[in-house]
Design an enzyme around this catalytic site. Structure first.
Site, PDB file in Angstrom:
ATOM      1  N   THR A 186     129.551 -52.907  25.995  1.00 31.93           N
ATOM      2  CA  THR A 186     128.626 -53.435  24.837  1.00 31.93           C
ATOM      3  C   THR A 186     127.689 -54.489  25.468  1.00 31.93           C
ATOM      4  OG1 THR A 186     130.371 -55.112  24.525  1.00 31.93           O
ATOM      5  CG2 THR A 186     130.357 -53.205  23.191  1.00 31.93           C
ATOM      6  N   GLU A 331     131.902 -49.809  19.864  1.00 31.02           N
ATOM      7  CA  GLU A 331     133.550 -49.658  20.023  1.00 31.02           C
ATOM      8  C   GLU A 331     134.247 -48.636  19.065  1.00 31.02           C
ATOM      9  OE1 GLU A 331     131.583 -52.293  19.823  1.00 31.02           O
ATOM     10  OE2 GLU A 331     132.558 -54.175  20.701  1.00 31.02           O
ATOM     11  N   LYS A 439     125.193 -69.804   5.802  1.00 29.77           N
ATOM     12  CA  LYS A 439     126.117 -70.449   5.299  1.00 29.77           C
ATOM     13  C   LYS A 439     125.648 -71.829   4.426  1.00 29.77           C
ATOM     14  CE  LYS A 439     129.581 -68.444   7.982  1.00 29.77           C
ATOM     15  NZ  LYS A 439     129.104 -67.836   9.488  1.00 29.77           N
ATOM     16  N   TRP A 444     127.635 -67.839   1.131  1.00 29.76           N
ATOM     17  CA  TRP A 444     127.056 -67.025   2.044  1.00 29.76           C
ATOM     18  C   TRP A 444     125.621 -66.380   1.515  1.00 29.76           C
ATOM     19  CZ3 TRP A 444     131.300 -63.535   4.794  1.00 29.76           C
ATOM     20  CH2 TRP A 444     132.340 -64.408   5.529  1.00 29.76           C
TER      21      TRP A 444
END
Lengths: 542, 542
Positions: A186, A331, A439, A444
């Protein structure tokens, strides 16, 4: 009590064997680094993969060893996929867009015993070869005629010479289907890169699932051109799914600009493609400029990062090409969700269908997902509640190569680092990366939602939204924009464009116009760099 | 070296969990034995399957135990599929069309601990219950209102009462994916029936493979009506593939006549169906008679026995319904091949495409096949050479329950008992059953080819060809025909119809007109019975 069915392991070699036997005359067409278009069939690919297997033996690469590639999408890369994994060695695809230091770090971490690379990357490999002590063989993926007169790499080998010297007879070995087959690191924006180590079993199950009608819908009547690189999670699994179903495979080589891709689409009668939004931006710009149409393209997979709704509309409404909006991760091999309508949507209006199509879609069967709150509890599937997205399944990692990064799982679930909503019908929508969400006063704000609105403005080419420190709200959104060439656009015009499209408190506090937004090795916007760049940006509201 | 992917077993319970979670409001519609149409959703099916799991615990049916059904395609049968396999018990579907003695033999051989049956089969079960010593629970699959006032079965249980008493809370256990999941006996025409014992793994891999675009092509936009019974190899796997992809499932109950099936197709907007040729004969006759059309049906799977080319033409040319000509066996879960065109065929003429479509098609990925000669050597794939068809794969049996019939494999391959050709493109065509092929002077004549020509004659309803003893040629073909009601047809007219369609030496030596051809429990023609009936038939050429 056990069943009485045949004990046949799920092995990658069965894919190329099947393709060679049942789709022997289906073509693999490659635009080569050397220039010309190369064509051969799955039958020929099968024979050459066996030569690769014998060549690896001669190079001393055996079961469990890692062999790496630095290569574009092409037929030699394709053969290596099957030859390397087929003998039980590990196919390690390295992203050549990484910095040389990162590449050297990754190759050493993987202890690659051999490195196969395209001509393009000869200077790169010359720069790092001396720093790869475990690597015994450096193989240039070309023929004798294109070998350099001299190279700083001692004993540089020629791929076609090695293949010519290897026998074509080879019987693929049988072994445990949980054996490691391939390795992909990754491109972590923080910390060291981490390797996802796929198995034959995970790859085969992913291949079945990815070809399903509600996934990428691959058949022997398709001509598939993966723009997504073979070094980027096995071109989203298409390097396996295409020969599995006998689809003609078109490999575009190094040139991924709009013009080159469009030419191949038309010349090879491509029906399906796959790539990240930035690639399609280039293609659509080229088509618009030339007033071009697609003659054969029916669908394209868009993933890697969220597809702007405006792009879905352009493909579907202007060009009649179905967008398969998908989401996945290195993944996850990588497929997690693909957006396809259900029966119930077919009678709905185009607008209602479009609302569904802007989501990343439903879980591919085999992947289980959930969203959880800060305290780890399950959140409702109402299409509104955001939460951290967790996944599990037989093609999801349980850890990284050599234990790097420790145990990533939480009660058997892999935390994706994405924030998402899931609708009652199971349609998942990425709201943000956990680290990119803004935030503001305990609530959010989705940076992606704001970016999607911005890029829908006709004068905007690219847009990124980041959180910037604010004395009262902790963080507030800053909108960073690249204008289209020649377009004029003021801060006020752009902010007016947001009015009525979002809640008032989501409105960006400021707009910064820039020449370019930094992109990472896989074409994603590097928000970490933007956050550094704008660390001291003072919002007018602060 | 092993990969680092999650170790998640392939378990059947994950299908119903996925359907309930991701396709919670997709419907399962059943025409019940009691009369009315019943509707519920996968969410409800998932909850009831958990009640089944708890009910089984209460009845003392546990891991590894066999629980049998004698039931039509309906929602209670569907719940039992998931409840029984889900706890690790074995779902044993018994074909109720067998003779009572055979049913008793099979239930005793399987040592079924519980028997669930539809109202239709109450008299049948009353007749054999006393002869099933291992069976502790007899459960009538109905509600209290439909329970009989009295029954000769002591302690006859009511399914809905048991389900109401069982809790809805249940966590599906995890176990080895090679655990036996279900059991289906082959209706062997000779010897005792033999049980194919499927595993969770084989069932799951088959479900993935069967839903692929080039297999049965199942998606969440489909409405699927399996006419093929759930007691006949898990309705060719559709009982698993439908909830896996979230297709609406329509279960037709006991009435499989043309009118009943057509009504359901139209009322439920069915897009795909599956069944044996004899069922479609009834449906097509009903449609022709009434001048009816399909409003929503797009494709139908035809298998179980070879589909007469004339039927493919009628479906495709007259009704615009794509025929998925398929081949499989109880021993293969059952899918082996499905006929779908490749890219290369798309530019060909309708006639050339039709020639491909009359074959049983290409191997579903996961199934490997070959044809071998009498000496066991591989025969060429040229579309002409016949040989015994052998298969292998993770959903092919390696033996039968309790070792019945010994080891059937030859070097790891399962001999299918079919004789076939395979084309260079991998299209397999069944020429005959090994035991039905007519051996004339050392050469083989395909009974199926002759039957296909016969049924293409407008006055022929059914046709069977068998070999009859001949003093010079060992065997010669006898054509046995059922005329359409009211149609006139002579021996000479029918034989003239063969001229120019076959080699001269393939011409049947005689024609026998009969009132009916005996059919077996799965709707196939019983040639063993015909051979007995015509054992002393004297050919005019003898």
């Amino acid at each position: 009590m056990l069943g009485l069915m045949q004990d046949r392991a799920l092995l990658i070699s069965t894919i190329i064997e099947h393709a060679a036997r049942h789709h022997g005359d289906a073509e693999v067409v490659s635009r080569t680094v050397e220039g010309p278009i190369h064509r051969y069939t799955y039958a020929e690919a099968g024979r050459r993969a066996k030569r690769v297997a014998n060549m690896l033996g001669a190079l001393g690469v055996g079961f469990g060893d890692r062999a790496a590639t630095l290569a574009w999408n092409g037929y030699r890369h394709f053969e290596l996929y099957y030859g390397i994994s087929g003998i039980g060695a590990v196919m390690h695809t390295i992203n050549p867009r990484l910095f040389p230091d990162q590449i050297a770090w990754i190759a050493n971490h993987a202890e690659d015993k051999a490195l196969f690379f395209d001509l393009t990357f000869l200077p790169l490999v010359e720069g790092i070869a001396a720093r790869l002590p475990a690597c015994r063989s450096f193989v240039l993926m070309t023929d004798r005629a294109h070998m350099p007169a001299a190279s700083t790499i001692p004993g540089l080998l020629c791929y076609e010479d090695l293949l010519a010297a290897a026998a074509e007879e080879f019987a693929w070995p049988a072994f445990d289907e949980n054996t490691a087959s391939s390795l992909c690191y990754t491109s972590g924006t923080t910390g060291n890169p981490k390797g996802a180590l796929y198995s034959h079993r995970s790859t085969m199950l992913h291949a079945y699932a990815s070809a399903l009608p509600d996934s990428l819908n691959c058949s022997a009547r398709d001509v598939i051109l993966p723009v997504v690189p073979m070094f980027h999670v096995n071109s989203w699994g298409l390097a396996y799914a295409c020969p599995m179903v006998g689809a003609k495979l078109v490999l575009p080589g190094p040139h991924l600009d709009g013009r080159s891709v469009y030419e191949l689409f038309e010349a090879e009668r491509v029906t399906m493609s796959a790539g990240v939004p930035t690639v399609w931006q280039g293609l659509l710009a080229h088509m618009k400029q030339g007033g071009l149409r697609f003659s054969t393209l029916k669908s394209t997979v868009i993933g890697g990062s969220a597809c702007p709704p405006a792009m879905i509309r352009t493909f579907q409404d202007e060009y009649g090409v179905k967008v398969l909006h998908a989401w996945g991760m290195t993944e996850m091999s990588p497929l997690g969700t693909v957006c396809n309508l259900k029966s119930k949507h077919l009678d709905q209006s185009a607008e209602e269908q479009f609302r569904v199509e802007t989501t990343q879609g439903r879980a591919v069967f085999g992947v289980d997902m959930k969203i959880v709150g800060a305290d780890g509890t399950d959140l409702p599937w109402d299409g509104k509640t955001f939460g951290d997205l967790y996944v599990r399944g037989p093609w999801v990692v349980r850890g990284y190569f050599k234990g790097e990064g420790g145990d990533p799982l939480v009660d058997g679930w892999f935390p994706t680092g994405d924030v998402a909503t899931i609708s009652a019908d199971g349609y998942m929508q990425i709201t943000d990366r956990s680290k990119d969400v803004i935030k503001s006063g305990g609530e959010w704000i989705s940076s992606i939602d704001l970016e999607n609105i911005a890029v829908a403005h006709p004068a905007v080419m690219q847009a990124a939204v980041i959180g910037v420190a604010h004395p009262k709200w902790d963080e507030r959104p800053l909108l960073i924009v690249v204008r289209k060439p020649g377009a004029e656009l003021t801060r006020e015009e752009l902010l007016r464009f947001f009015e009525g499209k979002i809640a008032k408190w989501w409105m960006p506090d400021d707009v910064a116009f820039v020449e370019a937004i930094p992109l990472g090795a896989t074409g994603k916007m590097l928000k970490t760099r933007l956050r550094e760049q704008f660390r001291d940006h003072r919002l007018p509201t602060a």
